[in-house]
Design an enzyme around this catalytic site. Structure first.
Site, PDB file in Angstrom:
ATOM      1  CB  ALA A  40      -7.623 -22.368  16.770  1.00 41.02           C
ATOM      2  CB  SER A  88      -4.489   7.363   7.856  1.00 38.89           C
ATOM      3  OG  SER A  88      -4.441   6.191   7.095  1.00 38.89           O
ATOM      4  CG  ASP A 139      -4.482  -5.071  10.736  1.00 35.29           C
ATOM      5  OD1 ASP A 139      -4.973  -6.039  10.139  1.00 35.29           O
ATOM      6  OD2 ASP A 139      -3.472  -4.464  10.337  1.00 35.29           O
TER       7      ASP A 139
HETATM    8  O1  F6P Z   1      -3.590  -3.002   7.840  1.00 38.35           O
HETATM    9  C1  F6P Z   1      -4.485  -3.826   7.199  1.00 38.35           C
HETATM   10  C2  F6P Z   1      -3.774  -4.941   6.458  1.00 38.35           C
HETATM   11  O2  F6P Z   1      -4.759  -5.737   5.870  1.00 38.35           O
HETATM   12  C3  F6P Z   1      -2.802  -5.787   7.297  1.00 38.35           C
HETATM   13  O3  F6P Z   1      -3.429  -6.757   8.060  1.00 38.35           O
HETATM   14  C4  F6P Z   1      -1.911  -6.336   6.230  1.00 38.35           C
HETATM   15  O4  F6P Z   1      -0.666  -6.692   6.763  1.00 38.35           O
HETATM   16  C5  F6P Z   1      -1.795  -5.196   5.276  1.00 38.35           C
HETATM   17  O5  F6P Z   1      -2.963  -4.409   5.426  1.00 38.35           O
HETATM   18  C6  F6P Z   1      -1.641  -5.617   3.839  1.00 38.35           C
HETATM   19  O6  F6P Z   1      -1.484  -4.488   3.062  1.00 38.35           O
HETATM   20  P1  F6P Z   1      -1.502  -4.479   1.477  1.00 38.35           P
HETATM   21  O7  F6P Z   1      -2.928  -4.620   1.039  1.00 38.35           O
HETATM   22  O8  F6P Z   1      -0.938  -3.165   1.107  1.00 38.35           O
HETATM   23  O9  F6P Z   1      -0.695  -5.653   1.011  1.00 38.35           O
END
Ligand code: F6P
Length: 326
Positions: free
Chosen positions: A190, A108, A131
């Site tokens: 973990a 963005s 993320d």
């Molecule tokens: O960037 C945020 C995120 O949740 C990532 O961790 C993931 O890979 C991606 O978006 C998934 O995107 P979408 O909801 O478009 O499948």
């Protein structure tokens, strides 16, 4: 009189818990400073389609605790083209919008940066993505909530893993970054953490099975970031199954449940501070910058840096995870 009288606000890219708290902070700060606010629906697509609505203080009541985004979000292809941005500029001018707050991730901000190289309507960014992979800010809005969601889910998986003496591979989000995997891995104890930033991890995973102390454990959890080079939790589990036939293995992919839910207190407070700082930045004639949090202080980072520079995970934490899982 300052030159900013009317601002727009939009959410863009993947939604993140706390985006609503940020919208609320933008609107309330604007109202406090006698500015008009326009909500732009569906990210940049909303500028191209003039999908605007006037927001008042009451428009953002009762949203601070809600996940998702009341403005909806999108990843907009058209804004990547010069024609799309031209159209967006015309529509912003026609609506009398003097500045825009963009709540989203680095994709963005790339669009916002291009727009600000071409036009003089200032854009200011608020980092919002689960993320946590944006350079220039210690935390992005949504990361803390997603982390807590993952921890709650993995704790439950640990119960059943122990009950059956099983090994679980749990896949978490993070297509290009291992922040969620690393922190949730430490928080859930973990036995191994697989992230895109580290290469050749299968070798380390083998060490896990060769270690006698570890073999005595009644359960093992491996947290895998979806972007890991091995191809995700299923692919990794398959490889391990072939080599270690006697280990009882299961796989869980947490998926989009990590993106929803009510934001944590930390995300609400961060979103409130960052949303407020974004409007203050527009009032201070800033443009093409992101507001961020560094050492708990608000900072301004040029989009140029936020987009280009890579934020690395803290590698000491990987070493810590290994020590603590002995
Ligand atoms: O960037 C945020 C995120 O949740 C990532 O961790 C993931 O890979 C991606 O978006 C998934 O995107 P979408 O909801 O478009 O499948």
């Amino acid at each position: 009189m300052g030159k900013i009288k009317k601002i727009g606000v939009l959410t863009s890219g993947g939604d993140a818990p706390g985006m609503n708290a940020a919208i609320r902070a933008v609107v309330r700060t604007a109202v406090f400073n006698n500015l008009e606010v326009v909500g732009i629906r569906r990210g940049y697509q909303g500028i191209i389609d003039s999908d605007f609505e006037i927001l008042e203080s009451g428009s953002v009541s009762d949203i601070i605790q809600r996940g998702g985004t009341i403005l909806k979000t999108a990843r907009c292809e058209e804004f990547r083209s010069a024609e799309g941005r031209n159209k967006a500029h015309d529509n912003l001018r026609a609506a009398g919008i003097d500045g825009v707050v963009v709540i989203g991730g680095d994709g963005s901000f790339t669009g916002a940066r291009l727009f600000n190289e071409e036009f003089d309507i200032p854009f200011v960014g608020v980092p919002g993505t689960i993320d946590n992979d944006i350079y220039g800010t210690d935390y992005t809005i949504g990361y803390d909530t997603a982390l807590n969601t993952v921890v709650e889910a993995v704790d439950k998986i640990r119960d059943t893993a122990s009950a059956h003496n099983r090994m679980f591979f749990v896949e978490v989000m993070g297509a290009e970054a291992g922040f969620i995997a690393l922190f949730s891995g430490i928080a859930t104890g973990a036995e191994a953490i697989m992230i895109p930033e580290i290469r050749d991890e299968t070798r380390d995973l083998k060490k896990l099975f060769d270690n006698e102390d570890r073999r005595k454990k009644t359960s093992s959890l491996v947290i895998v970031a979806e972007g890991d080079e091995e191809g995700g939790a299923f692919a990794l589990a398959e490889k391990v199954k072939q080599e270690f036939k006697n280990i009882d293995i299961r796989v869980t992919v947490l998926g989009h449940l990590q993106r929803g839910g009510s934001p944590t207190a930390i995300d609400r407070v961060n979103a409130s501070r960052l949303g407020n700082a974004a409007v203050e930045a527009l009032l201070d004639d800033q443009k093409s910058v992101m507001v961020g949090l560094q050492n708990n202080e608000i900072v301004l980072i040029p989009f140029r840096k936020a987009v280009k520079l890579h934020k690395d995970v803290n590698r000491n934490l990987l070493a810590l995870a290994e020590i603590l899982s002995v």
